[in-house]
Motif scaffolding. Structure first.
Motif, PDB file in Angstrom:
ATOM      1  N   ARG B 459       0.845  -1.201   0.000  1.00  0.00           N
ATOM      2  CA  ARG B 459       0.000   0.000   0.000  1.00  0.00           C
ATOM      3  C   ARG B 459       0.873   1.242   0.000  1.00  0.00           C
ATOM      4  O   ARG B 459       1.865   1.318   0.725  1.00  0.00           O
ATOM      5  CB  ARG B 459      -0.888   0.046   1.251  1.00  0.00           C
ATOM      6  CG  ARG B 459      -1.798  -1.144   1.436  1.00  0.00           C
ATOM      7  CD  ARG B 459      -2.752  -1.329   0.288  1.00  0.00           C
ATOM      8  NE  ARG B 459      -3.606  -2.487   0.549  1.00  0.00           N
ATOM      9  CZ  ARG B 459      -4.120  -3.253  -0.391  1.00  0.00           C
ATOM     10  NH1 ARG B 459      -3.864  -3.008  -1.674  1.00  0.00           N
ATOM     11  NH2 ARG B 459      -4.887  -4.265  -0.076  1.00  0.00           N
ATOM     12  N   ASP B 463      -3.050   5.223  -1.065  1.00  0.00           N
ATOM     13  CA  ASP B 463      -4.073   4.232  -0.696  1.00  0.00           C
ATOM     14  C   ASP B 463      -4.549   4.463   0.740  1.00  0.00           C
ATOM     15  O   ASP B 463      -5.736   4.391   1.044  1.00  0.00           O
ATOM     16  CB  ASP B 463      -3.510   2.810  -0.814  1.00  0.00           C
ATOM     17  CG  ASP B 463      -2.970   2.513  -2.198  1.00  0.00           C
ATOM     18  OD1 ASP B 463      -3.649   2.854  -3.180  1.00  0.00           O
ATOM     19  OD2 ASP B 463      -1.855   1.945  -2.301  1.00  0.00           O
ATOM     20  N   GLN B 466      -6.615   7.632   0.942  1.00  0.00           N
ATOM     21  CA  GLN B 466      -7.948   7.435   0.379  1.00  0.00           C
ATOM     22  C   GLN B 466      -8.870   6.741   1.397  1.00  0.00           C
ATOM     23  O   GLN B 466     -10.008   7.156   1.599  1.00  0.00           O
ATOM     24  CB  GLN B 466      -7.881   6.599  -0.905  1.00  0.00           C
ATOM     25  CG  GLN B 466      -7.755   7.445  -2.165  1.00  0.00           C
ATOM     26  CD  GLN B 466      -7.125   6.694  -3.314  1.00  0.00           C
ATOM     27  OE1 GLN B 466      -7.079   5.466  -3.298  1.00  0.00           O
ATOM     28  NE2 GLN B 466      -6.630   7.426  -4.293  1.00  0.00           N
ATOM     29  N   TYR B 476      -9.594  -1.181   6.453  1.00  0.00           N
ATOM     30  CA  TYR B 476      -8.688  -1.357   5.313  1.00  0.00           C
ATOM     31  C   TYR B 476      -7.366  -1.994   5.743  1.00  0.00           C
ATOM     32  O   TYR B 476      -6.835  -2.867   5.056  1.00  0.00           O
ATOM     33  CB  TYR B 476      -8.443   0.015   4.684  1.00  0.00           C
ATOM     34  CG  TYR B 476      -7.635   0.022   3.406  1.00  0.00           C
ATOM     35  CD1 TYR B 476      -8.121  -0.553   2.234  1.00  0.00           C
ATOM     36  CD2 TYR B 476      -6.380   0.636   3.370  1.00  0.00           C
ATOM     37  CE1 TYR B 476      -7.379  -0.514   1.063  1.00  0.00           C
ATOM     38  CE2 TYR B 476      -5.636   0.677   2.201  1.00  0.00           C
ATOM     39  CZ  TYR B 476      -6.134   0.096   1.051  1.00  0.00           C
ATOM     40  OH  TYR B 476      -5.400   0.126  -0.098  1.00  0.00           O
TER      41      TYR B 476
END
Lengths: 554, 554
Positions: B459, B463, B466, B476
């Motif tokens: 990542r 990422d 976001q 996540y």
């Protein structure tokens, strides 16, 4: 056609910075009246990118930046290299050549000349011209470049315009310098232009008016290596944002060359030399170290280590070992061998690391490639440091450099002749007394070449032993005639020496290399990324065992 | 058909030793009435061979040894893996499966199932039988093995007989354990036999009489990791011919787990624990370290470092800096930050390395993966050691291991609960006082998972940002809900933290990992061979910069 050859420093993994550089070069090329500007391979992305390569976001940014470059190419054609998408990578090493003009962008070449050859620029034939463009990102040394370009020109009967990347890039443990040389070859293979290595700039040539250039002056074999070292250490310091350097100097050759190199590369006011004598260091080497420091004109300190080492010996032998598993009154004993390595760690882990941190500097690792090959160095001791600039140089090259530094770089004897003449020695015990002519167990005039055969030519003990059996070893490995017989009276002596060093090379030295500092590659065969190794230890092939038995029973 | 499944320890790069093992296993298989013996992939050559791979002499010996095995296969068929010649390697990873019987030898398979998948055994359908043979050399963890075998069996409607290599192999910086598990799946995908991991032996099955096996007892998630660690440290010591181990213990969790692991793996009489307090170490942690040593029953020492560090500070600030570049009377100053790292180097480079050398031992590196990720460790200090057994484990896994060691391995509280409960702290300055609840700058409940997203899931900051912008970051990256808001009141706080750690991960930590000890891989994504990296530093993608601006201006 007027072509601008672009020598530009490529920053790996920074397409944003490279785009700025490319756009600046485009402006300069236009101002100089060029119709085409040629930038090197991978100049947008960089070549050695580690895991960044696998990030779609990175490739996406490179494409966006390429569009920006295309917009900047107003009224001029621009060729520049970048990284291709992942699907192509096993075939083409990821390199792609893009052509930009007035906002339009297209890929014009992808597959390199020879994917598996060290000479593998991307080639593009300019439409409607008898000109081949060769863009490259090849680290030093580039031995095939001269012959490769001439052959390419003759084969296609075209002018070849070659541009190499400039800068420093690394694969972690191994650091590579890219020389940024541009070259133009006529269709007959003759070189009409070569730009100086390691210099940023643009050179505009008119292909309609190519004239022969002067043959460059002959220079010593070590000169291009020295240029690479000088550029490499300067750029590596820049890359890691380090301003200053601390060099431990022993009065021996490796540390002297290291000190003279850094002073030349970054200036005397950014270098601090530290001599750290113990009771085993002779007045001779202490004096030579002092002379060196004085002649280089930088800062220096003398930090004796005797008291600290004695404190540790006393402390660790006085404290008793406790616990259920210990014998009553159990104590550690510290042998003279253990004391040797303690000195090396005291110098680096205690003195140099602390001085470096206090002075806002890094401390250097001064080891050479013979030492790396067989692990003749102490982990966290002389094997420590932020960078190992000399670790891809055999000992004979270090001597070459010392002479070159005095004769050509400084033009005076900054490295005292005594340092060049003295027997190499670690001076960690009475057994290594230089004034009695005692020193390292490595006999460099022979072992340098034996180790080179192992490490750079992939020779196995069976190959060495076969050459020895035929009395052809010296020619085989490239050392002076007569050395083998003078060092090893019998085959048994020869074999014992061979197995000793091969065992270290494949054993303990692998463990030490895993924790060694990054190395500046100058041979094309540096330890690290180009030399995958596992901790396997020595394996004797069947052929070796047979031949050994024959020799020992002869 | 009676088939002998061979769990055998493969020694990489030693076809001579592996041939002896294979021949011994053949005799055992015959004695047990087997018609066919199945050995693992690469069992003759080993799989991770470094430069040996490129040696024709090595391949030649493997072929000669294969002939010896064929001769030993008298009255029994034998399948065994070796290395194929170089030309095939880019396609097939070099693995080849040979079939031997009564002196005859033939290759029966070469291409693995999926060259690019982590589950890629070599597959061979036995002629005239409904049996697929799958030979593997897959390091821990092997997450796809269970599902992969069942799918293979169902797809081909055949019984699958699977054999994995046993042993330890390395790619230099990264060390892999192979579990030697054998398994038999019926055509419906049901598992009828699984042999225990990390055990040498042969298991004979009759494919005409396969009965369902009992479902294995449920065990904690950390159990297979612990088995791998225990096997890994034991075998690594064997490989480097090291009998004893010195572990520095601070009273913190990492060193406690390391100590308990080594004592379990090699025995209390081969382990020496050393506590090295400075004035910053609390009575709390000194007491916990003493308790740990007492409960483990091994040797221990207490070596204070205050005097040695004070000596160095005094010495280096007293000696004047000389030379043309120095100011008159120039002296070094040693800040409290410099003093922090001095303590770490004094402990490892001076005390542990000397004790280890004096005791004929190696000293361990106890660092975890969160520290490795951001370089929260001192080079030549706590980052030193012969082996980093815990460096592929996040901090939460280290805690899991501590509880597992107490509950299941020792069945008593060998690691004092106080060590599990205390705030993690390096105790290198007053700012890290554990009794005042101060400790490491890493907030493990969140950063463990952030760092895992960087290092194992590739990542990028864009990422992460976001997911943060969508209020979905915890899900996540897999950390506990509510942490992000509690740690970072504003987007600016969040971004500053993210950039700080990303900068370290891609910057200084890369430099430190280059010189770090070899790591035992347990995640399949260890730093080192499987994580190529360059010293590039942080690059902010266009998408990241846009999103950051939006968030800061919101």
């Amino acid at each position: 056609m007027k072509i601008a050859l672009i020598s530009m420093e490529v920053v790996p993994g920074r397409p944003d910075r490279n785009t700025k550089t490319i756009c600046q070069k485009i402006r300069e090329a236009k101002a100089a009246g060029a119709e085409l500007a040629v930038c090197p391979a991978f100049c947008l992305s960089g070549r050695f990118l580690g895991r960044e390569l696998s990030q779609p976001a990175f490739l996406r940014d490179c494409m966006d930046d390429a569009q920006d470059i295309a917009r900047a190419a107003e009224g001029i054609a621009v060729l520049f290299g970048s990284i291709a998408d992942e699907a192509e990578r096993p075939v083409s090493d990821g390199r792609t050549l893009l052509s930009a003009r007035d906002g339009a962008l297209q890929e014009v070449a992808r597959r390199p000349l020879h994917a598996s050859s060290p000479f593998s620029p991307l080639i593009y034939a300019l439409p409607e011209e008898d000109i081949l463009i060769a863009v490259d990102a090849a680290p030093f040394p580039t031995p095939l470049r001269g012959a490769g370009l001439a052959a390419l020109a003759r084969k296609h009967r075209k002018t070849v315009v070659y541009v190499n990347a400039l800068g420093l890039q690394d694969k972690g443990k191994t650091v590579y310098a890219f020389d940024g040389v541009c070259r133009v070859c006529r269709a007959d293979g003759s070189v009409v232009l070569t730009t100086p290595p390691y210099e940023d700039g643009i050179t505009v040539v008119d292909t309609a008016a190519l004239t022969s250039c002067e043959t460059p002056a002959k220079e010593p074999e070590v000169a291009p290596i020295y240029r690479t070292l000088r550029y490499g250490v300067r750029k590596f310091l820049e890359r890691i944002h380090m301003e200053r350097v601390v060099v431990g100097i022993s009065g021996g050759i490796d540390s002297a060359v290291s000190a003279a190199l850094y002073v030349d590369a970054i200036g005397a006011d950014r270098v601090l030399l530290v001599n750290m004598p113990s009771r085993f260091n002779s007045a001779t080497t202490k004096g030579l170290a002092a002379q060196l420091a004085e002649r280089l004109g930088c800062r220096s300190m003398i930090v004796p280590i005797e008291e600290s080492v004695a404190h540790t010996v006393a402390q660790l032998t006085e404290i008793s070992v406790e616990g259920a598993a210990a014998a009553p009154g159990e104590r550690l004993k510290i042998s003279s061998f253990v004391r040797e390595n303690m000195q090396a760690r005291d110098r680096s882990g205690r003195v140099l690391a602390t001085i470096a941190a206090a002075w806002g500097a890094g401390f250097t690792c001064n080891g050479n490639k013979a030492e790396s090959t067989v692990g003749y160095a102490t982990l966290y001791g002389d094997l420590a440091g932020f960078f190992a600039a000399l670790a891809d140089l055999w000992k004979y090259r270090v001597y070459d450099l010392a002479r070159y530094l005095n004769a050509s770089v400084y033009g005076r004897e900054v490295i005292p002749q005594g340092i060049i003449d003295i027997m190499p020695s670690a001076e960690l015990s009475d057994a290594q007394n230089v004034d009695e002519g005692k020193g390292d167990p490595i006999r460099y005039p022979y072992h340098d070449f034996l180790f080179r055969a192992f490490a750079e030519d992939s020779r196995l003990p069976e190959d060495i032993l076969q050459a020895y059996a035929k009395n052809a070893l010296e020619a085989y490995i490239g050392c002076a005639e007569g050395l083998v017989a003078s060092y090893f009276p019998t085959a048994a002596d020869f074999i014992a020496d061979l197995e000793h060093w091969w065992g270290l090379y494949t054993g303990m030295a692998v463990a030490k290399r895993i924790q060694a500092p990054p190395i500046l590659s100058v041979s094309g065969h540096a330890y690290g990324a180009d030399h995958p190794e596992s901790q396997i230890g020595a394996y004797e092939t069947r052929a070796y065992r047979r031949l050994k038995e024959e020799l020992l029973n002869a």
